[in-house]
Design a protein around this motif. Structure first.
Motif: not given
Lengths: 129, 328
Positions: A1-4, A43-46, A108-111, A123-126
């Motif tokens: 997945m393309r990161i924006t 996204p949370r990995n600032t 990619s991210f897994k919900l 919900y959490s993203w991984e």
């Protein structure tokens, strides 16, 4: 997945010339250029890993381009972003940031949904590599 | 780094293609007009006006400017061109104006479009060489990054190489420097400066350096008259001037000072003038006869020069003098 994330991330990848021109803009504003890399673009990995020191007294983008090249060599297949830090009182923070390099295969991210009390869900993203 | 250079070449190709699409290549170029447009003339004239003497140096700078103009004209006409190597070495005795000229050089190269930014980073051994293993490379690279797009001036470059210590980290700095000087020729100009004899031994032990530096510019010692002129212009800059008597005494001073050890050309003159100003201030205090005028405040008289040790100095016997020089 393309990161924006950051500036220009909906555009096609910047070429080195374009990156250099953006750095030139940052330097003309008196911002310090820093280079960061990571393999986890969540996204949370600032806070990504810093590569070398932020370059405070550059005059020409070539110096930062050399550093970027070194970073690509040292950490191939990671995300590399360029941060421009504005050190004026009142700002004292990153004012511009853009991705300069991406891995060949982007994760990619897994919900994940978790049931909690009642019928509520959390919900959490991984990141999935 | 090799990649970066490849891209630069591509960039140039793109540029010329872009030009050829827009307009046909010019068939003739007015070099004189180019010269005037670049503003180099002003810098060269300024150099002539403000720097006294140094004829061979100025000649060399003029030649370099001409070469760069011709190269850019060739580039504009689509003739084959090669970015000339402009790394330089300035050799000469102490106080012959090496640093001053290096400062001007960055300005000239910038106006000719050879370096993009035209700033000067002036460093010595301490800025390049680290103190423990693994410290040197990042330190040198840091400096080189800062110098990109400008001129890197390494003062007393011979200190980089210490032949007596083979584990010296200076060698590492030299290797990195050489690599960057070769690969990033479009990005920065390196100027090495130092005293002639020591630079000679430095180049002998680092042949790579000698061959990568195209321009070896030798700074001659100043003549007595030039030094007098320099002393006058130095005073003029600080709004001081000699009276007539002091003028003749100064030329005598220069003549005598030259024969004494540790003579450092313009630097010796500057120090002498600083001491003269000190004595002048002291004299004005001790005179203490009413208010002083601006004229008095800015005149250096023979009285301020004559107490100098130089005038009653007996040259040491030859053997003693040899020892002094060895000690140096």
């Amino acid at each position: 997945m393309r990161i924006t994330q950051g500036c220009f991330s909906f555009l096609p990848d910047l070429t080195d010339e374009q990156i250099s021109a953006q750095m030139e803009y940052c330097l003309s504003k008196g911002w310090a250029i820093g280079i960061e890399y990571t393999d986890d673009p969540h996204p949370r990995n600032t806070y990504w890993e810093m590569f070398g020191h932020p370059m405070f007294d550059l005059k020409d983008p070539k110096g930062a381009m050399i550093e970027l090249e070194d970073c690509r060599k040292a950490h191939p297949d990671t995300y590399i972003r360029i941060n421009a830090f504005h050190n004026e009182r009142g700002f004292e923070s990153v004012v511009m940031s853009f991705i300069a390099s991406r891995p060949a295969k982007e994760p990619s991210f897994k919900l994940t949904r978790t049931d909690i009390e009642g019928r509520s869900q959390r919900y959490s993203w991984e990141t999935v590599k | 780094m090799a990649e970066a250079i490849g891209q630069n070449e591509n960039h140039n190709q793109l540029d010329t293609q872009g030009e050829s699409l827009e307009a046909p290549l010019p068939t003739s170029i007015d070099l004189q007009a180019e010269y005037e447009n670049s503003g180099v003339g002003e810098v060269l004239d300024e150099l002539d006006r403000e720097l006294i003497g140094l004829k061979p140096v100025k000649q060399r700078i003029r030649e370099t400017a001409a070469l760069l103009l011709v190269e850019s004209a060739r580039k504009a006409m689509g003739l084959s061109f090669e970015t000339p190597t402009l790394h330089m070495s300035f050799t000469g005795n102490p106080g012959t104006g090496k640093t001053t000229v290096a400062l001007r050089m960055s300005d000239i190269l910038h106006r000719l479009g050879y370096v993009r930014k035209g700033h000067l980073i002036s460093v010595t051994r301490d800025d390049l060489v680290g103190q423990y293993i693994g410290h040197t490379a990042p330190k040198t690279k840091e400096i080189l990054k800062r110098a990109m797009g400008g001129v890197l001036f390494i003062d007393e470059a011979y200190y980089l190489y210490r032949p007596d210590n083979e584990r010296d980290y200076g060698q590492e700095a030299i290797e990195i420097l050489l690599q960057v000087m070769e690969n990033n020729r479009d990005d920065l100009v390196v100027i090495l400066a130092g005293y002639e004899d020591r630079m000679d031994t430095f180049f002998e032990s680092n042949p790579g350096f000698r061959s990568r530096i195209a321009h070896h510019i030798d700074f001659p010692d100043y003549g007595n008259e030039e030094l007098l002129e320099i002393s006058q212009s130095m005073l003029h800059q600080q709004n001081y001037h000699f009276d007539d008597e002091a003028n003749t005494l100064m030329s005598k001073y220069i003549d005598l000072r030259r024969q004494q050890p540790y003579f450092a050309n313009a630097r010796s003159i500057r120090n002498a003038l600083d001491r003269a100003r000190l004595r002048q201030a002291n004299r004005l205090f001790q005179q203490n006869d009413g208010p002083v005028t601006a004229e008095q405040l800015s005149t250096i008289t023979a009285k301020d020069l004559s107490p100098s040790r130089v005038f009653n100095f007996t040259p040491p016997s030859k053997e003693k003098r040899k020892n002094v020089q060895k000690g140096k």
